[in-house]
Design a protein around this motif. Sequence first.
Motif, PDB file in Angstrom:
ATOM      1  N   ARG A  41      52.413 -51.914 -13.667  1.00  0.00           N
ATOM      2  CA  ARG A  41      52.501 -52.578 -15.170  1.00  0.00           C
ATOM      3  C   ARG A  41      52.056 -53.863 -15.289  1.00  0.00           C
ATOM      4  N   LEU A  42      52.410 -54.280 -14.044  1.00  0.00           N
ATOM      5  CA  LEU A  42      51.974 -56.014 -13.976  1.00  0.00           C
ATOM      6  C   LEU A  42      50.488 -56.151 -14.069  1.00  0.00           C
ATOM      7  N   ALA A  43      49.862 -55.274 -13.270  1.00  0.00           N
ATOM      8  CA  ALA A  43      48.471 -55.490 -12.990  1.00  0.00           C
ATOM      9  C   ALA A  43      47.524 -55.390 -14.362  1.00  0.00           C
ATOM     10  N   LYS A  44      48.219 -54.861 -15.468  1.00  0.00           N
ATOM     11  CA  LYS A  44      47.710 -54.615 -16.684  1.00  0.00           C
ATOM     12  C   LYS A  44      47.329 -56.113 -17.335  1.00  0.00           C
ATOM     13  N   LYS A  45      48.085 -57.069 -16.850  1.00  0.00           N
ATOM     14  CA  LYS A  45      48.069 -58.421 -17.358  1.00  0.00           C
ATOM     15  C   LYS A  45      46.893 -59.343 -16.674  1.00  0.00           C
ATOM     16  N   LEU A  46      46.202 -58.669 -15.570  1.00  0.00           N
ATOM     17  CA  LEU A  46      44.797 -59.143 -15.108  1.00  0.00           C
ATOM     18  C   LEU A  46      43.855 -58.456 -15.817  1.00  0.00           C
ATOM     19  N   PRO A  47      42.653 -59.393 -15.588  1.00  0.00           N
ATOM     20  CA  PRO A  47      41.392 -59.201 -16.212  1.00  0.00           C
ATOM     21  C   PRO A  47      40.992 -57.576 -15.902  1.00  0.00           C
ATOM     22  N   ASP A  48      40.133 -57.183 -16.782  1.00  0.00           N
ATOM     23  CA  ASP A  48      39.535 -55.557 -16.405  1.00  0.00           C
ATOM     24  C   ASP A  48      38.799 -55.991 -15.313  1.00  0.00           C
ATOM     25  N   GLY A  49      38.793 -54.649 -14.456  1.00  0.00           N
ATOM     26  CA  GLY A  49      38.033 -54.604 -13.124  1.00  0.00           C
ATOM     27  C   GLY A  49      38.676 -55.349 -11.970  1.00  0.00           C
ATOM     28  N   TYR A  50      39.688 -56.213 -12.164  1.00  0.00           N
ATOM     29  CA  TYR A  50      40.336 -56.825 -11.031  1.00  0.00           C
ATOM     30  C   TYR A  50      41.149 -55.774 -10.294  1.00  0.00           C
ATOM     31  N   LEU A  51      41.135 -56.234  -8.994  1.00  0.00           N
ATOM     32  CA  LEU A  51      41.859 -55.064  -8.082  1.00  0.00           C
ATOM     33  C   LEU A  51      42.765 -56.047  -7.103  1.00  0.00           C
ATOM     34  N   LEU A  52      44.106 -55.708  -7.081  1.00  0.00           N
ATOM     35  CA  LEU A  52      45.131 -56.128  -6.469  1.00  0.00           C
ATOM     36  C   LEU A  52      45.563 -55.124  -5.075  1.00  0.00           C
ATOM     37  N   LYS A  53      45.186 -55.541  -3.887  1.00  0.00           N
ATOM     38  CA  LYS A  53      45.609 -54.898  -2.702  1.00  0.00           C
ATOM     39  C   LYS A  53      46.614 -55.461  -2.034  1.00  0.00           C
ATOM     40  N   LEU A  54      47.728 -54.661  -1.750  1.00  0.00           N
ATOM     41  CA  LEU A  54      48.810 -55.139  -0.835  1.00  0.00           C
ATOM     42  C   LEU A  54      48.828 -54.324   0.303  1.00  0.00           C
ATOM     43  N   GLU A  55      49.154 -54.776   1.302  1.00  0.00           N
ATOM     44  CA  GLU A  55      49.662 -53.917   2.550  1.00  0.00           C
ATOM     45  C   GLU A  55      50.975 -54.693   2.976  1.00  0.00           C
ATOM     46  N   VAL A  56      51.878 -53.781   2.753  1.00  0.00           N
ATOM     47  CA  VAL A  56      53.588 -54.160   2.892  1.00  0.00           C
ATOM     48  C   VAL A  56      53.986 -53.631   4.211  1.00  0.00           C
ATOM     49  N   THR A  57      54.295 -54.931   4.930  1.00  0.00           N
ATOM     50  CA  THR A  57      54.870 -54.514   6.505  1.00  0.00           C
ATOM     51  C   THR A  57      56.282 -54.504   6.627  1.00  0.00           C
ATOM     52  N   ASP A  58      57.126 -55.028   5.656  1.00  0.00           N
ATOM     53  CA  ASP A  58      58.713 -55.025   5.789  1.00  0.00           C
ATOM     54  C   ASP A  58      59.158 -54.778   4.335  1.00  0.00           C
ATOM     55  N   LEU A  59      60.072 -54.142   4.207  1.00  0.00           N
ATOM     56  CA  LEU A  59      61.085 -54.238   2.821  1.00  0.00           C
ATOM     57  C   LEU A  59      62.346 -53.980   3.260  1.00  0.00           C
ATOM     58  N   ASP A  60      63.450 -54.739   2.497  1.00  0.00           N
ATOM     59  CA  ASP A  60      64.719 -55.066   2.693  1.00  0.00           C
ATOM     60  C   ASP A  60      65.224 -54.670   1.394  1.00  0.00           C
ATOM     61  N   LEU A  61      65.904 -53.887   0.932  1.00  0.00           N
ATOM     62  CA  LEU A  61      66.373 -53.611  -0.404  1.00  0.00           C
ATOM     63  C   LEU A  61      67.625 -54.627  -0.594  1.00  0.00           C
ATOM     64  N   ALA A  62      67.993 -54.671  -1.884  1.00  0.00           N
ATOM     65  CA  ALA A  62      69.151 -55.500  -2.115  1.00  0.00           C
ATOM     66  C   ALA A  62      70.267 -54.687  -1.879  1.00  0.00           C
ATOM     67  N   GLY A  63      71.287 -55.373  -0.968  1.00  0.00           N
ATOM     68  CA  GLY A  63      72.747 -54.850  -0.765  1.00  0.00           C
ATOM     69  C   GLY A  63      72.381 -54.289   0.730  1.00  0.00           C
ATOM     70  N   GLU A  64      73.184 -53.392   1.217  1.00  0.00           N
ATOM     71  CA  GLU A  64      73.645 -52.879   2.362  1.00  0.00           C
ATOM     72  C   GLU A  64      73.811 -51.628   2.175  1.00  0.00           C
ATOM     73  N   THR A  65      73.374 -50.502   3.150  1.00  0.00           N
ATOM     74  CA  THR A  65      73.704 -49.138   2.980  1.00  0.00           C
ATOM     75  C   THR A  65      75.131 -48.739   3.954  1.00  0.00           C
ATOM     76  N   HIS A  66      76.112 -48.135   3.482  1.00  0.00           N
ATOM     77  CA  HIS A  66      77.097 -47.799   4.052  1.00  0.00           C
ATOM     78  C   HIS A  66      77.345 -46.550   4.351  1.00  0.00           C
ATOM     79  N   SER A  67      78.545 -45.996   4.815  1.00  0.00           N
ATOM     80  CA  SER A  67      78.690 -44.629   5.255  1.00  0.00           C
ATOM     81  C   SER A  67      78.553 -43.697   3.791  1.00  0.00           C
ATOM     82  N   ARG A  68      78.169 -42.513   4.197  1.00  0.00           N
ATOM     83  CA  ARG A  68      78.077 -41.638   2.758  1.00  0.00           C
ATOM     84  C   ARG A  68      76.950 -42.400   2.020  1.00  0.00           C
TER      85      ARG A  68
END
Length: 165
Positions: free
Chosen positions: A64-91
């Motif tokens: 969605r955000l890339a639509k704000k870049l000029p036509d023909g542009y390419l954004l390449k990302l390599e994600v190496t870590d992700l930590d979501l908001a919060g913490e997962t508990h039992s269940r």
Amino acid sequence: MMNVINRVLALFVCLFFSFQTAALAKVEVTWTEPDKYSDIKDSFSGYQTTKDDAFYNIEKELNRLAKKLPDGYLLKLEVTDLDLAGETHSRNIRVVRHMFPPRIKFTYQLLDGGDNVLLEKQENIRDTSFMNGVSLRHKNQAFGFEKQLVEDWFKDSFTDYLVRN
């Protein structure tokens, strides 16, 4: 004769829109070794669903955000870590508190239409005040804190490249 003209006109319309679509900015995301990520490695039954949903939602926001870049542009990302908001508990219940902010570690390249690298950087973005955000437009969406984090980073990083409407 009129039938031939209509077919030729339809062909030109299709070609016009296919060229327009092909020229839009694109995003390529690589999720490198996701089983080693800080957050998405718990052994609960919802593991795969959470991982797939998180990746899908973050990629959707980047597209969605890339639509704000000029036509023909390419954004390449390599994600190496992700930590979501919060913490997962039992269940498989995620509890969101101030002390567990969203964080994403990645490298990226921004390329113009001619494959020239305009920007290249390693990032480790986090938002320690994620629950105090006045402009949290994604607050009622799945992975809203992560989407807001990505949106803020995108606007800060690519201000000089955004197309003004």
